[in-house]
Write an enzyme that holds these catalytic residues in place. Structure first.
Site, PDB file in Angstrom:
ATOM      1  N   GLU A 141       0.806  -1.212   0.000  1.00  0.00           N
ATOM      2  CA  GLU A 141       0.000   0.000   0.000  1.00  0.00           C
ATOM      3  C   GLU A 141       0.849   1.276   0.000  1.00  0.00           C
ATOM      4  OE1 GLU A 141      -4.149  -1.657   1.959  1.00  0.00           O
ATOM      5  OE2 GLU A 141      -2.839  -0.405   3.195  1.00  0.00           O
ATOM      6  N   LEU A 222      -5.673 -19.112   5.310  1.00  0.00           N
ATOM      7  CA  LEU A 222      -6.810 -19.776   4.685  1.00  0.00           C
ATOM      8  C   LEU A 222      -8.131 -19.417   5.349  1.00  0.00           C
ATOM      9  CD1 LEU A 222      -5.058 -23.265   4.471  1.00  0.00           C
ATOM     10  CD2 LEU A 222      -5.345 -21.629   2.588  1.00  0.00           C
ATOM     11  N   ASP A 225     -10.195 -21.797   7.555  1.00  0.00           N
ATOM     12  CA  ASP A 225      -9.492 -23.078   7.469  1.00  0.00           C
ATOM     13  C   ASP A 225      -8.060 -23.006   7.997  1.00  0.00           C
ATOM     14  OD1 ASP A 225     -11.646 -24.497   6.366  1.00  0.00           O
ATOM     15  OD2 ASP A 225     -11.196 -23.730   4.372  1.00  0.00           O
ATOM     16  N   GLY A 226      -7.694 -21.911   8.663  1.00  0.00           N
ATOM     17  CA  GLY A 226      -6.389 -21.852   9.314  1.00  0.00           C
ATOM     18  C   GLY A 226      -5.288 -21.305   8.425  1.00  0.00           C
ATOM     19  N   ALA A 251      -9.131  -6.515   9.833  1.00  0.00           N
ATOM     20  CA  ALA A 251      -7.695  -6.522  10.165  1.00  0.00           C
ATOM     21  C   ALA A 251      -7.176  -7.900  10.564  1.00  0.00           C
ATOM     22  CB  ALA A 251      -7.409  -5.517  11.273  1.00  0.00           C
ATOM     23  N   ALA A 252      -7.920  -8.943  10.257  1.00  0.00           N
ATOM     24  CA  ALA A 252      -7.508 -10.274  10.703  1.00  0.00           C
ATOM     25  C   ALA A 252      -6.140 -10.668  10.135  1.00  0.00           C
ATOM     26  CB  ALA A 252      -8.553 -11.309  10.325  1.00  0.00           C
ATOM     27  N   GLY A 253      -5.955 -10.447   8.830  1.00  0.00           N
ATOM     28  CA  GLY A 253      -4.680 -10.797   8.214  1.00  0.00           C
ATOM     29  C   GLY A 253      -3.533  -9.971   8.765  1.00  0.00           C
ATOM     30  N   ASP A 254      -3.743  -8.690   8.975  1.00  0.00           N
ATOM     31  CA  ASP A 254      -2.706  -7.829   9.529  1.00  0.00           C
ATOM     32  C   ASP A 254      -2.371  -8.227  10.960  1.00  0.00           C
ATOM     33  OD1 ASP A 254      -2.657  -6.335   7.182  1.00  0.00           O
ATOM     34  OD2 ASP A 254      -4.202  -4.959   7.900  1.00  0.00           O
ATOM     35  N   GLY A 293     -13.784  -2.891  13.447  1.00  0.00           N
ATOM     36  CA  GLY A 293     -12.669  -1.964  13.263  1.00  0.00           C
ATOM     37  C   GLY A 293     -11.369  -2.684  12.985  1.00  0.00           C
TER      38      GLY A 293
END
Length: 312
Positions: A141, A222, A225-226, A251-254, A293
């Site tokens: 980004e 995933l 799926d973890g 923001a789960a991946g971050d 958020g």
């Protein structure tokens, strides 16, 4: 001796978030909830996640001179990451327009603002911090020219680069050896490799695509799926996700990436193995989807450890 620092170079955005029952179709208008203004940006989110996990964390990036700039810096600092190396550039800060459905999925429109002007000043800041760095975290980004400069500086200083190619873009083969660990989701994996990671065999094939180019470790997230891990030494594992009702996945991946970096390279735990880092990151990411958020949803280390203990 103090623990190594996690250095995060990347975007800093104000997220304008609205919830809807379902996403609008092209040309359709739907009613949403009152707009909420929440600090975000992939770089800032990852910095907050690393800091909340207990790692010494420093943010490199840029905000604008608009009304959001000071708010964004204050939010990052309040969650434990240092912002002295963040530049203030004339003009608008980065902005993300986010719509969240009742199932917790999201759609995002990104306006780069000051993030699109990251260049020489921030590269000089990176050079100053590499001596204390345990790892450098990068995403897509900010300008690609800045990212490649950061990679080269870190690689020359033997500091591991954790790279999150989001939003997805084709990768120049020449930069792959500069990356220690690449962390990406299923969509990004397919966009870059042409391989859809649908089962164990395709996950391994996608990982080998990156490893054959010189990257030393691959993590493919995933969702429910973890995640899957494979490295150049032949180590491979797959972890299942914790099952929690999602409220907002923004923001789960971050959260996963910042938490992984903190455990793996931040010197915060006795066990800094990939498996330990993956377990902690998976739990942190699971907790993050239970709140609305970006940065506001990222859990503190005490909460993650308590959750892991209660879930064993």
């Amino acid at each position: 001796m103090s623990n190594p620092t996690i250095v995060v170079a990347g975007s800093i955005n104000m997220d304008v978030v609205s919830r809807v029952d379902q996403f609008p179709r092209p040309g359709e208008t739907v009613h949403g909830s009152e707009a909420q203004y929440m600090p975000g940006g992939k770089g800032a989110n990852q910095a907050v996640a690393a800091a909340q996990a207990g790692a010494s964390t420093r943010m490199i990036g840029a905000v604008g001179t608009d009304g959001f700039g000071g708010q964004l810096l204050g939010a990052i600092e309040a969650r434990g990451a240092a912002v002295a190396e963040v530049s203030v550039i004339e003009g608008a800060s980065g902005l993300a327009l986010i719509t969240v459905s009742e199932t917790g999925e999201n759609q995002i429109v990104l306006c780069a603002g000051a993030n699109g002007k990251v260049a020489g000043t921030e590269i000089e800041a990176m050079e100053r911090l590499l001596g204390e760095a345990g790892a450098v975290l990068l995403q897509n980004e900010i300008p690609w020219s800045a990212n490649t400069s950061f990679m080269r500086k870190a690689s020359a200083a033997a500091v591991p680069v954790i790279y999150n190619p989001a939003p997805a873009a084709k990768l120049d083969a020449a930069i792959l050896p500069l990356i220690d660990t690449i962390v990406l989701n299923e969509t990004e994996t397919e966009a870059i490799t042409g391989i859809a990671p649908e089962d164990d065999a395709s996950l391994r094939s996608a990982a080998e695509w990156f490893l054959s180019g010189g990257i030393r470790a691959v993590i493919i997230t995933l969702g429910a799926d973890g995640c899957f891990y494979q490295d150049a030494g032949g180590e491979s594992c797959r972890l299942q996700a914790y099952r929690l009702q999602p409220v907002d996945t923004t923001a789960a991946g971050d959260t996963f990436i910042g938490a992984y970096a903190a455990v793996r390279y931040g010197g915060i735990t006795a066990d800094a193995s990939p498996q330990a880092a993956l377990r902690y990151a998976t739990a942190a990411a699971a907790l993050s989807v239970t709140k609305l958020g970006a940065q506001a949803s990222i859990p503190a280390m005490a909460d993650v450890l308590a959750f892991m203990s209660s879930s064993d």
